[in-house]
Design an enzyme around this catalytic site. Structure first.
Site, PDB file in Angstrom:
ATOM      1  CG  HIS A  55      -0.383   0.107   2.528  1.00 52.15           C
ATOM      2  ND1 HIS A  55       0.378  -0.870   3.108  1.00 52.15           N
ATOM      3  CD2 HIS A  55      -0.429   1.121   3.434  1.00 52.15           C
ATOM      4  CE1 HIS A  55       0.764  -0.479   4.308  1.00 52.15           C
ATOM      5  NE2 HIS A  55       0.284   0.736   4.541  1.00 52.15           N
ATOM      6  CG  HIS A  57       0.113   4.412   4.655  1.00 51.58           C
ATOM      7  ND1 HIS A  57      -0.623   3.613   5.503  1.00 51.58           N
ATOM      8  CD2 HIS A  57      -0.755   5.343   4.167  1.00 51.58           C
ATOM      9  CE1 HIS A  57      -1.873   4.053   5.527  1.00 51.58           C
ATOM     10  NE2 HIS A  57      -1.984   5.088   4.722  1.00 51.58           N
ATOM     11  CG  ASP A  59       4.960   3.016   7.299  1.00 50.47           C
ATOM     12  OD1 ASP A  59       4.049   3.528   6.613  1.00 50.47           O
ATOM     13  OD2 ASP A  59       4.762   2.077   8.096  1.00 50.47           O
ATOM     14  CG  HIS A  60       4.137   0.119   4.228  1.00 47.54           C
ATOM     15  ND1 HIS A  60       4.036  -1.181   4.646  1.00 47.54           N
ATOM     16  CD2 HIS A  60       3.722   0.886   5.274  1.00 47.54           C
ATOM     17  CE1 HIS A  60       3.567  -1.201   5.894  1.00 47.54           C
ATOM     18  NE2 HIS A  60       3.362   0.035   6.292  1.00 47.54           N
ATOM     19  CG  HIS A 114      -3.934   0.186   6.581  1.00 43.44           C
ATOM     20  ND1 HIS A 114      -3.856   0.657   7.857  1.00 43.44           N
ATOM     21  CD2 HIS A 114      -2.772   0.556   5.977  1.00 43.44           C
ATOM     22  CE1 HIS A 114      -2.703   1.299   8.034  1.00 43.44           C
ATOM     23  NE2 HIS A 114      -2.028   1.251   6.904  1.00 43.44           N
ATOM     24  CG  ASP A 131       0.685  -1.255   7.784  1.00 39.76           C
ATOM     25  OD1 ASP A 131       1.615  -2.047   8.023  1.00 39.76           O
ATOM     26  OD2 ASP A 131       0.833  -0.014   7.725  1.00 39.76           O
ATOM     27  CG  HIS A 169       4.135  -1.741  11.384  1.00 44.67           C
ATOM     28  ND1 HIS A 169       4.915  -0.627  11.575  1.00 44.67           N
ATOM     29  CD2 HIS A 169       3.394  -1.499  10.272  1.00 44.67           C
ATOM     30  CE1 HIS A 169       4.650   0.263  10.620  1.00 44.67           C
ATOM     31  NE2 HIS A 169       3.736  -0.242   9.820  1.00 44.67           N
TER      32      HIS A 169
HETATM   33 FE    FE Z   1       2.817   0.838   8.132  1.00 41.39          FE
HETATM   34 ZN    ZN Z   2       0.105   1.702   6.531  1.00 46.29          ZN
END
Ligand code: FE
Ligand code: ZN
Length: 258
Positions: A55, A57, A59-60, A114, A131, A169
């Site tokens: 996805h 975001h 942090d990905h 998400h 996530d 995570h």
């Molecule tokens: Fe994340």
């Molecule tokens: Zn995420």
């Protein structure tokens, strides 16, 4: 026997970038940062062949542009329903992908909730679910509805019990600490929380999880349990219907406040 390994590369505070690799080539799942991936590749003399994105975001997928500068012919795979960095291949539900030159084929599973375009990748009993499903919990519902997220989790829960869960995570300890408030008398949960606390006190990773363990201990997959229903009704202050999506919504709201 598998001819590849799956290695966690820690990133940021609590992300894992999963590296699927043999002795020469690698695929990275959700490289939110480039530097730790480049270090690992250099140190082990591996070439990055491709990237799987779950996805949008940061942090990905924040490391994709830099990785592409180092490996210009990189394959970058993700869903066109999420605003991702430029893809070389846009995928949808049911697509199968050979992670060449590795000996692993994965299938795409759409799991909105998400984010609207969130996908998971499943192959050889391994699930890369970003996530969506976490060990002992699940992701927040940012873009979709509680109903969508519940259906996505239920879809993942149809996979074999032997499925290994490579989520993105290290949230297991805090998830299980919440889970035990919702289902205090579950002996499997008590035991798992003890194991996870011991592992985390030594800074050990708690992943991958196993779908069988999630069915025993993850409250988001156990909404039918009378104890969980009782605690949900107590928390919200009124009786709930038999609709699992409604129970999911209440449990997610509760978790958001913890
Ligand atoms: Fe994340
Ligand atoms: Zn995420």
């Amino acid at each position: 026997m598998a001819t590849y390994s799956i290695t966690p590369i820690p990133a940021f505070n609590d992300n894992y970038i999963w590296l699927i690799h043999d002795t020469q080539h690698a695929w990275a799942v959700d490289p939110g940062e480039a530097l730790p991936v480049l270090h690992y590749l250099n140190h082990h003399q591996l070439t990055l062949a491709g990237i799987l994105l779950t996805h949008h975001h940061a942090d990905h997928c924040g490391g994709v542009a830099t990785l592409r500068q180092h490996y210009p012919s990189l394959t970058v795979i993700g869903s066109p329903k999420d605003p991702l960095p430029p893809l070389t291949r846009a995928v949808q539900e049911g697509d199968t992908l050979l992670l060449a030159p590795l000996d692993l084929t994965v299938t795409v599973i759409e799991v909105p909730g998400h984010t609207l375009g969130h996908v998971a990748y499943f192959g050889d009993q391994c699930l890369f679910c970003g996530d969506t499903l976490f060990a002992g919990g699940c992701g927040r519902v940012f873009e979709g509805t509680a109903e969508q997220m519940w259906h996505s989790l239920d879809k993942l829960n149809q996979l074999p019990a032997s499925t290994r869960i490579y989520c993105a995570h290290e949230y297991t300890e805090s998830n299980l600490t919440f889970a035990i408030r919702v289902e205090p008398d579950n002996p499997d949960l008590q035991q798992r929380l003890q194991q996870v606390r011991a592992a985390r006190s030594q800074h050990q990773i708690t992943l991958p999880s196993l779908l069988a363990w999630e069915r025993q201990t993850n409250p988001f997959l156990r909404l039918h349990e009378p104890t969980i229903l009782h605690h949900l009704e107590e928390w919200i202050g009124h009786p709930l219907s038999t609709d699992p999506a409604q129970r999911f919504s209440v449990l997610r709201q509760w978790k958001n406040l913890c």
